[in-house]
Design a protein around this motif. Sequence first.
Motif, PDB file in Angstrom:
ATOM      1  N   ASP A  87      24.496 -10.946 -16.468  1.00  0.00           N
ATOM      2  CA  ASP A  87      23.180 -11.545 -16.664  1.00  0.00           C
ATOM      3  C   ASP A  87      22.806 -11.461 -18.141  1.00  0.00           C
ATOM      4  OD1 ASP A  87      21.916 -12.087 -13.867  1.00  0.00           O
ATOM      5  OD2 ASP A  87      22.817 -10.101 -13.686  1.00  0.00           O
ATOM      6  N   TYR A  88      21.780 -12.215 -18.502  1.00  0.00           N
ATOM      7  CA  TYR A  88      21.251 -12.140 -19.867  1.00  0.00           C
ATOM      8  C   TYR A  88      19.831 -11.615 -19.806  1.00  0.00           C
ATOM      9  CZ  TYR A  88      20.539 -13.295 -24.768  1.00  0.00           C
ATOM     10  OH  TYR A  88      20.308 -13.209 -26.124  1.00  0.00           O
ATOM     11  N   GLY A  89      19.623 -10.393 -20.342  1.00  0.00           N
ATOM     12  CA  GLY A  89      18.297  -9.798 -20.338  1.00  0.00           C
ATOM     13  C   GLY A  89      17.375 -10.541 -21.287  1.00  0.00           C
ATOM     14  N   LYS A  90      16.244 -11.000 -20.791  1.00  0.00           N
ATOM     15  CA  LYS A  90      15.353 -11.805 -21.618  1.00  0.00           C
ATOM     16  C   LYS A  90      14.811 -11.014 -22.809  1.00  0.00           C
ATOM     17  CE  LYS A  90      13.711 -15.324 -18.414  1.00  0.00           C
ATOM     18  NZ  LYS A  90      12.524 -16.008 -17.880  1.00  0.00           N
ATOM     19  N   ARG A  91      14.740 -11.683 -23.953  1.00  0.00           N
ATOM     20  CA  ARG A  91      14.189 -11.090 -25.157  1.00  0.00           C
ATOM     21  C   ARG A  91      12.853 -11.752 -25.487  1.00  0.00           C
ATOM     22  NH1 ARG A  91      19.429 -10.688 -29.219  1.00  0.00           N
ATOM     23  NH2 ARG A  91      20.753  -9.463 -27.833  1.00  0.00           N
ATOM     24  N   PHE A  92      12.036 -11.033 -26.232  1.00  0.00           N
ATOM     25  CA  PHE A  92      10.762 -11.604 -26.653  1.00  0.00           C
ATOM     26  C   PHE A  92      11.004 -12.578 -27.801  1.00  0.00           C
ATOM     27  CE2 PHE A  92       9.633  -7.461 -24.860  1.00  0.00           C
ATOM     28  CZ  PHE A  92       8.719  -7.868 -23.907  1.00  0.00           C
ATOM     29  N   ARG A  93      10.573 -13.819 -27.606  1.00  0.00           N
ATOM     30  CA  ARG A  93      10.752 -14.836 -28.626  1.00  0.00           C
ATOM     31  C   ARG A  93       9.574 -14.841 -29.599  1.00  0.00           C
ATOM     32  NH1 ARG A  93      12.022 -18.904 -25.519  1.00  0.00           N
ATOM     33  NH2 ARG A  93       9.971 -19.861 -25.296  1.00  0.00           N
ATOM     34  N   THR A  94       8.357 -14.715 -29.082  1.00  0.00           N
ATOM     35  CA  THR A  94       7.174 -14.667 -29.935  1.00  0.00           C
ATOM     36  C   THR A  94       6.189 -13.648 -29.378  1.00  0.00           C
ATOM     37  OG1 THR A  94       6.005 -16.385 -28.695  1.00  0.00           O
ATOM     38  CG2 THR A  94       7.380 -17.110 -30.539  1.00  0.00           C
ATOM     39  N   THR A  95       5.378 -13.085 -30.243  1.00  0.00           N
ATOM     40  CA  THR A  95       4.274 -12.224 -29.831  1.00  0.00           C
ATOM     41  C   THR A  95       3.046 -12.635 -30.632  1.00  0.00           C
ATOM     42  OG1 THR A  95       4.866 -10.561 -31.488  1.00  0.00           O
ATOM     43  CG2 THR A  95       5.744 -10.256 -29.266  1.00  0.00           C
ATOM     44  N   GLY A  96       1.889 -12.446 -30.053  1.00  0.00           N
ATOM     45  CA  GLY A  96       0.667 -12.849 -30.744  1.00  0.00           C
ATOM     46  C   GLY A  96      -0.550 -12.321 -30.022  1.00  0.00           C
ATOM     47  N   GLY A  97      -1.647 -13.068 -30.126  1.00  0.00           N
ATOM     48  CA  GLY A  97      -2.875 -12.668 -29.475  1.00  0.00           C
ATOM     49  C   GLY A  97      -3.863 -12.053 -30.445  1.00  0.00           C
ATOM     50  N   TYR A  98      -4.858 -11.360 -29.897  1.00  0.00           N
ATOM     51  CA  TYR A  98      -5.910 -10.790 -30.719  1.00  0.00           C
ATOM     52  C   TYR A  98      -6.646  -9.707 -29.943  1.00  0.00           C
ATOM     53  CZ  TYR A  98      -8.787 -13.835 -27.810  1.00  0.00           C
ATOM     54  OH  TYR A  98      -9.374 -14.440 -26.733  1.00  0.00           O
ATOM     55  N   VAL A  99      -7.432  -8.913 -30.675  1.00  0.00           N
ATOM     56  CA  VAL A  99      -8.422  -8.017 -30.085  1.00  0.00           C
ATOM     57  C   VAL A  99      -9.782  -8.498 -30.559  1.00  0.00           C
ATOM     58  CG1 VAL A  99      -9.362  -5.682 -30.036  1.00  0.00           C
ATOM     59  CG2 VAL A  99      -6.888  -6.018 -29.946  1.00  0.00           C
ATOM     60  N   GLU A 100     -10.687  -8.724 -29.618  1.00  0.00           N
ATOM     61  CA  GLU A 100     -12.035  -9.142 -29.982  1.00  0.00           C
ATOM     62  C   GLU A 100     -12.995  -7.993 -29.729  1.00  0.00           C
ATOM     63  OE1 GLU A 100     -13.800 -13.295 -29.571  1.00  0.00           O
ATOM     64  OE2 GLU A 100     -14.727 -12.219 -27.881  1.00  0.00           O
ATOM     65  N   ALA A 101     -13.619  -7.498 -30.811  1.00  0.00           N
ATOM     66  CA  ALA A 101     -14.567  -6.394 -30.713  1.00  0.00           C
ATOM     67  C   ALA A 101     -15.991  -6.931 -30.739  1.00  0.00           C
ATOM     68  CB  ALA A 101     -14.351  -5.429 -31.878  1.00  0.00           C
ATOM     69  N   SER A 102     -16.876  -6.289 -29.992  1.00  0.00           N
ATOM     70  CA  SER A 102     -18.278  -6.700 -29.986  1.00  0.00           C
ATOM     71  C   SER A 102     -19.177  -5.469 -30.057  1.00  0.00           C
ATOM     72  CB  SER A 102     -18.607  -7.526 -28.734  1.00  0.00           C
ATOM     73  OG  SER A 102     -18.421  -6.749 -27.572  1.00  0.00           O
ATOM     74  N   ARG A 103     -20.378  -5.686 -30.573  1.00  0.00           N
ATOM     75  CA  ARG A 103     -21.362  -4.612 -30.714  1.00  0.00           C
ATOM     76  C   ARG A 103     -22.673  -5.104 -30.122  1.00  0.00           C
ATOM     77  NH1 ARG A 103     -22.937  -3.343 -36.751  1.00  0.00           N
ATOM     78  NH2 ARG A 103     -23.583  -5.526 -36.536  1.00  0.00           N
ATOM     79  N   THR A 104     -23.231  -4.314 -29.225  1.00  0.00           N
ATOM     80  CA  THR A 104     -24.458  -4.699 -28.544  1.00  0.00           C
ATOM     81  C   THR A 104     -25.556  -3.681 -28.855  1.00  0.00           C
ATOM     82  OG1 THR A 104     -23.201  -5.697 -26.749  1.00  0.00           O
ATOM     83  CG2 THR A 104     -25.518  -5.211 -26.299  1.00  0.00           C
ATOM     84  N   ILE A 105     -26.723  -4.170 -29.251  1.00  0.00           N
ATOM     85  CA  ILE A 105     -27.857  -3.304 -29.556  1.00  0.00           C
ATOM     86  C   ILE A 105     -29.054  -3.743 -28.717  1.00  0.00           C
ATOM     87  CG2 ILE A 105     -29.445  -2.489 -31.352  1.00  0.00           C
ATOM     88  CD1 ILE A 105     -27.260  -3.054 -33.381  1.00  0.00           C
ATOM     89  N   GLY A 106     -29.626  -2.809 -27.979  1.00  0.00           N
ATOM     90  CA  GLY A 106     -30.801  -3.130 -27.164  1.00  0.00           C
ATOM     91  C   GLY A 106     -30.534  -4.172 -26.103  1.00  0.00           C
ATOM     92  N   GLY A 107     -29.306  -4.195 -25.578  1.00  0.00           N
ATOM     93  CA  GLY A 107     -28.986  -5.130 -24.510  1.00  0.00           C
ATOM     94  C   GLY A 107     -28.656  -6.519 -24.993  1.00  0.00           C
ATOM     95  N   THR A 108     -28.720  -6.756 -26.299  1.00  0.00           N
ATOM     96  CA  THR A 108     -28.417  -8.071 -26.846  1.00  0.00           C
ATOM     97  C   THR A 108     -27.203  -7.991 -27.753  1.00  0.00           C
ATOM     98  OG1 THR A 108     -30.758  -8.688 -26.809  1.00  0.00           O
ATOM     99  CG2 THR A 108     -29.297 -10.014 -28.191  1.00  0.00           C
ATOM    100  N   GLN A 109     -26.206  -8.820 -27.502  1.00  0.00           N
ATOM    101  CA  GLN A 109     -25.019  -8.812 -28.363  1.00  0.00           C
ATOM    102  C   GLN A 109     -25.396  -9.370 -29.729  1.00  0.00           C
ATOM    103  OE1 GLN A 109     -21.093  -9.851 -26.769  1.00  0.00           O
ATOM    104  NE2 GLN A 109     -20.891 -11.306 -28.461  1.00  0.00           N
ATOM    105  N   THR A 110     -25.100  -8.604 -30.765  1.00  0.00           N
ATOM    106  CA  THR A 110     -25.511  -9.017 -32.097  1.00  0.00           C
ATOM    107  C   THR A 110     -24.349  -9.422 -32.986  1.00  0.00           C
ATOM    108  OG1 THR A 110     -25.384  -6.727 -32.909  1.00  0.00           O
ATOM    109  CG2 THR A 110     -27.501  -7.470 -32.031  1.00  0.00           C
ATOM    110  N   ASP A 111     -23.137  -9.032 -32.640  1.00  0.00           N
ATOM    111  CA  ASP A 111     -22.027  -9.317 -33.552  1.00  0.00           C
ATOM    112  C   ASP A 111     -20.702  -9.257 -32.805  1.00  0.00           C
ATOM    113  OD1 ASP A 111     -20.841  -9.995 -35.875  1.00  0.00           O
ATOM    114  OD2 ASP A 111     -21.168  -8.094 -36.908  1.00  0.00           O
TER     115      ASP A 111
END
Length: 366
Positions: free
Chosen positions: A183-207
């Motif tokens: 068999d041929y063990g699959k290799r990773f061809r590409t990797t990517g993506g992101y992490v999205e961080a958020s900050r909420t103050i007083g119940g309202t997302q501000t950033d």
Amino acid sequence: MSNTRTYKRDTVKWIIAGIALIAVIVTIVLMIGSQCFTLPPEKWFGMNPDEQTEEVTENDQAAGGAVITEGESNGLALTSVRIAEEDYAAYGVSPLAETAYTLNASITPAGAYEQGITWSVEFVNPSSEWATGKSVSSYVTVTPSGENNHTATVECVLSFSEQIKVIATSVDNENVKAECLVDYGKRFRTTGGYVEASRTIGGTQTDTQQYNFNWSDVTTVDVESGGRNPVYSNSLSGSYTFSDGTITPSVTEEYVLQMSNGLKAALERQGLETTFTDRTVTPTTYLMFDRNCVLNLLGISYTVNPDEWIKLTAAIDDNSENYDFMIRYTVSSEYDSATTYARIKLNTATMLAVTDVTLDNNSIVF
């Protein structure tokens, strides 16, 4: 007449003694021959494959490529040993080969008169959509060696998406054979993506802030006020694609926040100590990189005085590397692993915090 009888008796004795001696010699030869034929062919020439190669383990397969497993057997047995890349030349393996194995065929009984083996390689399903019109030898080759061809070198020269089998067949009887699956063990061809961080103050997302996984891009983040009692959250969105291959592995993903060595050294030059250690990113890890986040990650008290703020700002600006923190994204399977990073540079222009409030008059009399 008496002398004639004596001569005949002596002759008979010598003949009997000779027959007995021959029987002993034949027995010894058969015993030695039996021992020799029970050894693998490499032993006949004084070569120990364990000294040249390593047995196949999960770690050996970490780089992907061809993977050999046991197939059907009918009167023959096959054993496989993966060839280490540094030993390719010694085994006559092309340096362009992705992976290579030695296969040893054992005949039963070991003392069978005909010891010859023939080798072949073919697609398990040659009429599949992927295999149709393709030559199996463009992907996997088998090269016999050793006495009676009991040993063969199997090379993977190109990735493939249809299972292949290698067949060892007895010269004495074409119905006596053994095969192994490739068999041929699959290799990773590409990797990517992101992490999205958020900050909420007083119940309202501000950033919000997004950190994309890329080897070269650096995201610049303003070090702003954290506000009062902010709540932080992250969404983790890594992605990957596979190369062609017949095996679909199980995959694990890991996100780790790290500090650059340049920032560590700059903090030391300013006389600032940090308790930062690498940490796994979770949905609640500090990642907005406002002032609260930076102080928390560095392990510095929130009640820093103006002089310490100035030192911290100077350390960030003095960092010799083009980033201060990075998120390491790693995807792993039993056949391969791939790593990429999101790099973050802190902008200190808005970093200085309010440390005191004074009035021009501390006493008013009416």
